[in-house]
Design an enzyme around this catalytic site. Structure first.
Site, PDB file in Angstrom:
ATOM      1  N   SER A  39       0.925   5.479  -3.821  1.00 39.05           N
ATOM      2  CA  SER A  39      -0.487   5.521  -4.552  1.00 39.05           C
ATOM      3  C   SER A  39      -0.496   4.198  -4.548  1.00 39.05           C
ATOM      4  O   SER A  39      -0.456   2.717  -4.199  1.00 39.05           O
ATOM      5  CB  SER A  39      -1.290   6.331  -4.944  1.00 39.05           C
ATOM      6  OG  SER A  39      -1.997   6.357  -4.891  1.00 39.05           O
ATOM      7  N   ASP A  75       2.207  -9.378   0.107  1.00 41.69           N
ATOM      8  CA  ASP A  75       1.832 -10.269   1.290  1.00 41.69           C
ATOM      9  C   ASP A  75       1.075 -11.900   0.820  1.00 41.69           C
ATOM     10  O   ASP A  75       1.396 -12.477   1.368  1.00 41.69           O
ATOM     11  CB  ASP A  75      -0.092  -9.405   1.106  1.00 41.69           C
ATOM     12  CG  ASP A  75       0.247  -8.494   2.520  1.00 41.69           C
ATOM     13  OD1 ASP A  75       1.571  -7.849   2.555  1.00 41.69           O
ATOM     14  OD2 ASP A  75      -0.664  -7.732   2.465  1.00 41.69           O
ATOM     15  N   LYS A  96       1.809   6.562   0.528  1.00 39.30           N
ATOM     16  CA  LYS A  96       0.636   7.195   1.068  1.00 39.30           C
ATOM     17  C   LYS A  96      -0.130   6.687   0.597  1.00 39.30           C
ATOM     18  O   LYS A  96      -0.584   5.445  -0.691  1.00 39.30           O
ATOM     19  CB  LYS A  96       0.520   8.204  -0.996  1.00 39.30           C
ATOM     20  CG  LYS A  96      -1.053   8.727  -1.018  1.00 39.30           C
ATOM     21  CD  LYS A  96      -0.343  10.202  -2.480  1.00 39.30           C
ATOM     22  CE  LYS A  96      -2.242  10.557  -2.748  1.00 39.30           C
ATOM     23  NZ  LYS A  96      -3.231   9.509  -2.799  1.00 39.30           N
TER      24      LYS A  96
END
Length: 409
Positions: A324, A335, A349
């Protein structure tokens, strides 16, 4: 690990219909990578929190189907006349509410009575009365495992260990009980004792512990200086106090001459979205941190202003219990190429829940959106792969130090 702490976690046995949930009640925290473009709305930190926490869209204002009350009455009469065990009418009514949420087939969408709701809300505050453990639940088989024990806590004092599987609390089997409900039973008033039965996989034995509850200040972000100017910051969950604790830990490490940092997110089951975004504000350059897509296709992006970008080498440790909010963190730094990810694949999740209190004090937790990394990756039920896989837990930190020293040279 909202606290979550939740801190591996997949859908399994809970695919029950509304009325199956009813009968159960009798007995008992945009752009997808397929080039589909949705309208993007960028908001400030404060505005985003308000939308997520205060302004979840209301799509309907009442039931849009006919409820067969005659059938309910007939079922109730059968129960009243034939059911063997004792029950209460309150138990039946609560089962109906639970069944309505369980019928959606989403283990993260849950109904809470008032007592359970109050306990759930307390979990994200950073302080509670309990025994000083972080636990996480595997949604496939519902096992609850101790993933962290705070130093000098009641749990540590009686000899509980990381990896212990909790099988009973207060004499009640764990079964398929939701994590927050079990946590409520573990917590309690200061001075009282919790009764836990645990199975220890390391020796195959079962133990019974009775730690005495007391007020626990949750250390969700702590710092430690390692060798050669390498700082280690361990984040166990993302709570209301975590961003403040993270900032304090980083400032202290910088004062000690930190030249590079390892962020440990292993066994961190997640927590508050606002908390992880506040921490990423201290790390990332200007740009999108995370995007959320609602059921109507609307996408909201949380953005970082880049004014506090971290400019030292970084490694992030992850594992199968990192879920999460931890995956929001790992996905963002990956990224933006701000850190090397080391360890094992995260849980996967990639959905966001909101909390709503009902008029009578009860409440619901309900999934409202999917989230995507800055590059648009959907990690739900997929997880995030490390840049360098290290399966041996004892070697993960050593590998992180080796990699970060190479970055420093």
């Amino acid at each position: 690990m909202d606290e979550e702490l939740n801190r591996t976690i997949e859908e399994g046995k809970r695919l029950k219909s509304w009325f199956s949930g009813f009968m159960l009640g009798l007995i008992g925290c945009f752009v997808i990578c397929c080039l589909v473009v949705f309208p993007m709305v960028s908001k400030s930190n404060k505005e985003l929190r308000k939308q997520l926490e205060d302004d979840t869209p209301k799509y309907v204002t009442g039931l849009e189907f006919e409820l067969d009350t005659a059938k309910l009455n007939q079922m109730y009469e059968i129960i009243k006349n034939y059911y063997l065990e004792d029950y209460t009418d309150e138990q039946i009514v609560e089962g109906i509410y639970k069944g309505m949420m369980e019928s959606l087939g989403d283990p993260y969408t849950v109904y809470y009575n008032k007592e359970d709701f109050d306990s759930f809300m307390e979990a994200g505050s950073g302080q509670y009365c309990g025994i000083g453990v972080v636990v996480s639940q595997n949604i496939t088989d519902y096992t609850i495992t101790v993933s962290q024990i705070f130093e000098k806590s009641p749990a540590a004092e009686v000899g509980m260990q990381v990896g212990d599987i909790i099988t009973k609390v207060a004499g009640k089997e764990i079964g398929e009980r939701e994590l927050s409900i079990v946590v409520k039973d573990i917590r309690g008033e200061a001075g009282t004792k919790a009764l836990l039965e645990v199975y220890r996989p390391s020796d195959g034995k079962t133990y019974v512990f009775e730690p005495e509850r007391r007020v626990i200040e949750t250390p969700s972000a702590t710092g430690k200086m390692l060798e050669d100017g390498i700082g280690l910051v361990t984040i166990t969950s993302f709570e209301e106090t975590t961003a403040k604790q993270y900032k304090a830990a980083m400032e202290e490490l910088k004062a000690q001459g930190m030249k590079a940092v390892i962020i440990d997110l292993r066994n961190n089951g997640g927590g508050l979205l606002s908390s992880v975004c506040d921490i990423l504000d201290q790390i990332l350059p200007k740009g999108v941190v995370v995007s959320m897509q609602e059921k109507n296709g609307k996408v909201t992006a949380y953005e970082c202003d880049g004014k506090h970008e971290l400019d030292i080498p970084m490694v992030v440790l992850i594992n199968g219990f990192s879920a999460s909010a931890s995956e929001i963190f790992a996905g963002a730094v990956s990224d933006y190429e701000k850190a090397t990810l080391i360890g094992t694949k995260t849980y996967g999740k990639g959905i966001v829940q909101t909390i709503r209190q009902l008029n009578d004090g009860d409440g619901v937790k309900i999934t409202i959106s999917k989230y995507f990394t800055p590059k648009g990756r959907d990690i739900h039920k997929v997880g995030i792969e490390p840049d360098i896989e290290v399966k041996d837990t004892d070697q993960q930190l050593e590998k992180a130090k080796e990699v970060i020293k190479e970055k420093m040279n």
